[in-house]
Write an enzyme that holds these catalytic residues in place. Structure first.
Site, PDB file in Angstrom:
ATOM      1  N   CYS A 118       0.891  -1.674  -0.097  1.00  0.00           N
ATOM      2  CA  CYS A 118       0.242  -0.034  -0.148  1.00  0.00           C
ATOM      3  C   CYS A 118       0.820   1.282   0.292  1.00  0.00           C
ATOM      4  O   CYS A 118       2.052   0.763   0.045  1.00  0.00           O
ATOM      5  CB  CYS A 118      -0.738   0.211   1.591  1.00  0.00           C
ATOM      6  N   CYS A 209       2.480   5.758   9.104  1.00  0.00           N
ATOM      7  CA  CYS A 209       1.742   6.500   8.162  1.00  0.00           C
ATOM      8  C   CYS A 209       0.486   7.408   8.106  1.00  0.00           C
ATOM      9  O   CYS A 209      -0.247   7.193   9.148  1.00  0.00           O
ATOM     10  CB  CYS A 209       1.022   5.276   7.394  1.00  0.00           C
ATOM     11  N   HIS A 237      -0.362  -5.453  18.745  1.00  0.00           N
ATOM     12  CA  HIS A 237      -0.157  -5.372  17.938  1.00  0.00           C
ATOM     13  C   HIS A 237       0.193  -3.795  17.751  1.00  0.00           C
ATOM     14  O   HIS A 237      -0.258  -2.906  18.342  1.00  0.00           O
ATOM     15  CB  HIS A 237      -1.618  -4.664  16.176  1.00  0.00           C
ATOM     16  N   GLU A 239       0.718  -0.959  16.220  1.00  0.00           N
ATOM     17  CA  GLU A 239       0.085   0.395  15.934  1.00  0.00           C
ATOM     18  C   GLU A 239      -0.952   0.373  16.826  1.00  0.00           C
ATOM     19  O   GLU A 239      -0.941   1.350  17.093  1.00  0.00           O
ATOM     20  CB  GLU A 239      -0.412  -0.104  14.281  1.00  0.00           C
ATOM     21  N   ASN A 372      -2.779  -7.940   8.203  1.00  0.00           N
ATOM     22  CA  ASN A 372      -3.988  -8.124   7.277  1.00  0.00           C
ATOM     23  C   ASN A 372      -3.614  -8.876   6.072  1.00  0.00           C
ATOM     24  O   ASN A 372      -4.319  -9.728   5.225  1.00  0.00           O
ATOM     25  CB  ASN A 372      -3.337  -6.563   6.375  1.00  0.00           C
ATOM     26  N   SER A 434       1.997  -5.463   3.285  1.00  0.00           N
ATOM     27  CA  SER A 434       3.408  -5.345   3.758  1.00  0.00           C
ATOM     28  C   SER A 434       4.363  -5.617   2.655  1.00  0.00           C
ATOM     29  O   SER A 434       5.884  -6.265   3.046  1.00  0.00           O
ATOM     30  CB  SER A 434       3.999  -5.468   5.082  1.00  0.00           C
TER      31      SER A 434
END
Length: 472
Positions: A118, A209, A237, A239, A372, A434
């Site tokens: 992405c 991001c 996680h 994030e 993901n 990723s």
């Protein structure tokens, strides 16, 4: 660990395979980072004292903070050489320019309409490469894996960019001193990390991001307006740990079932001890469900299912409307648009692929610790399409015609005779957000080699660069 072999029917017509759990063979890959639970609590405590937006503004004022790529041509050339960016002349680039289809002998490959890197991930890798070019004589550190891809992280280490790993007792930043360069990964960094490095006098390169930063803005709004953040994500996680650090009060729900539990508690109350035990690793310090769930705002980990986040939002909205009435809804529920489309686009494309009757089986390429990517494998398994999730081409043994692959729930398996040379086959392939294009190209090269021992590679062809969104 010694295990017994078990066999099953071939996963698809024409392929005789034996599937068994095996002892893992060593593969060159970075060790997955599993943040300790204390990281969340520490971040939450700090957030109660620090205004997140003010902190981020203060980083800009140091003169030691970079948060935009420079599009340095030397860095771009090195990324192309290392295969950690978008493909410009390889097989993936050629497929992209030719309807996402490739025929190689008896093998037809269909590439998902949305796949791979992405924009935010490519941007993070680019900024790490640019940091090394801009500071050739300085020590460079990343506060976590830059992204969840073993090859990319391996390349950074080869460039003497050290990844600070959690050895179980938290991360040791004592080796970082004034004048060193610290890179914050695509997942972001906690409030405490940002504050500490600001005060330490290091050069900071923030590759977070922009979509993650957008979630932080929403959580910071929750804090300022005294809403509790309901975060759809995985509490361990990186994030989600960073996002939670911007909230004063929060509860993290991983799925619809946990979200429903929270909604039921809001409506009917319940056993506080049971609630706190259930979310013991997923709530802010001192959390009280009896007093902190009357005003809630929704946030999300960007790699979660978009549709599931939207459904959780509707559940919370309906719950607050039922409890307080439509006229009071805005005083009890706050929703800001923070969903990243990249994850959902890859999932939607895979739903289309698994419904294609021509596809015999699927290959999913992506890091084994990538959230993901695991969802992509999960989609294939739920639809009953044979699927092989590999993190790199190193998992495929051409001579033995075997593949060591991972299932969505985490089990690693080796399938023997997974390909049947001589028989026409249509293979679907996709990759996680990723995953650089080179990883997909290397996997397909091994597949083609198994079908045709004389295969020597795909001739490069300049296809131009992939257009990416403008940065704002």
């Amino acid at each position: 660990m010694q295990t017994t072999k078990t066999s099953r029917k071939a996963a698809f017509t024409g392929i005789k395979s034996r599937v068994h759990v095996v002892v893992l063979r060593p593969v060159q890959a970075s060790r997955a980072l599993v943040p300790v639970v204390q990281s969340v609590a520490a971040g939450a405590t700090e957030a109660a004292k620090v205004d997140g937006r003010a902190l981020r503004r203060s980083l800009n004022q140091t003169g030691r903070y970079v948060r935009q790529p420079t599009n340095d041509p030397v860095s771009q050339q090195l990324m192309d050489e290392h295969g950690v960016g978008y493909s410009t002349n390889g097989l993936v680039a050629q497929m992209r320019n030719d309807g996402n289809i490739w025929k190689q002998g008896t093998v037809t490959v269909k590439l998902a309409k949305a796949y791979g890197y992405c924009w935010g991930v490519e941007r993070a890798v680019r900024m790490a490469y640019e940091a090394r070019q801009a500071h050739p004589d300085k020590k460079l550190f990343v506060t976590n894996e830059i992204i969840h891809n073993p090859e990319v992280n391996k390349r950074l280490k080869e460039m003497n960019i050290e990844i600070i790993e959690d050895e179980g007792d938290g991360k040791d930043y004592s080796q970082i001193g004034n004048g060193d360069v610290v890179i914050f990964p695509a997942f972001g960094a906690t409030v405490k990390e940002l504050s500490d490095f600001r005060d330490k006098g290091v050069q900071m390169v923030d590759t977070t991001c922009p979509w993650v930063a957008k979630v932080w803005n929403s959580v910071d709004t929750h804090t300022r307006k005294q809403y509790t953040s309901v975060i759809h994500g995985k509490y361990s996680h990186e994030e989600t740990i960073a996002t939670a650090s911007f909230a004063s009060n929060y509860v993290i729900v991983k799925d619809l079932k946990e979200a429903q539990y929270v909604c039921d508690y809001i409506l009917h109350g319940g056993n506080k001890e049971e609630f706190l035990a259930k979310f013991s690793k997923a709530v802010s310090k001192g959390f009280d469900p009896d007093t902190m769930l009357d005003r809630v705002g929704l946030a999300n980990q960007t790699t979660m299912l978009k549709g599931e986040t939207e459904q959780i939002g509707k559940m919370l909205e309906a719950t607050m409307m039922q409890k307080y009435g439509p006229a009071e809804l805005n005083n009890h529920f706050l929703l800001m648009e923070t969903i990243c489309d990249a994850t959902q686009e890859r999932q939607d494309a895979l739903y289309d692929m698994v419904a294609d009757p021509e596809v015999d089986f699927l290959i999913v390429v992506g890091g084994f610790n990538s959230s993901n990517t695991s969802h992509l494998q999960e989609i294939a398994e739920h639809k009953g399409l044979p699927s092989f999730w590999v993190d790199s081409a190193a998992r495929i043994d051409v001579e033995k015609n075997t593949v060591l692959h991972k299932l969505a729930h985490g089990e690693l398996r080796e399938t023997v005779g997974w390909l049947t040379p001589g028989k026409p086959v249509t293979i679907g392939i996709t990759s996680g957000a990723s995953t650089p294009d080179r990883a997909v190209e290397e996997v397909l090269a091994k597949v083609f080699k198994i079908y045709d021992p004389n295969f020597t590679g795909i001739a490069p062809k300049d296809c131009g660069r992939l257009a990416t969104p403008e940065e704002h």
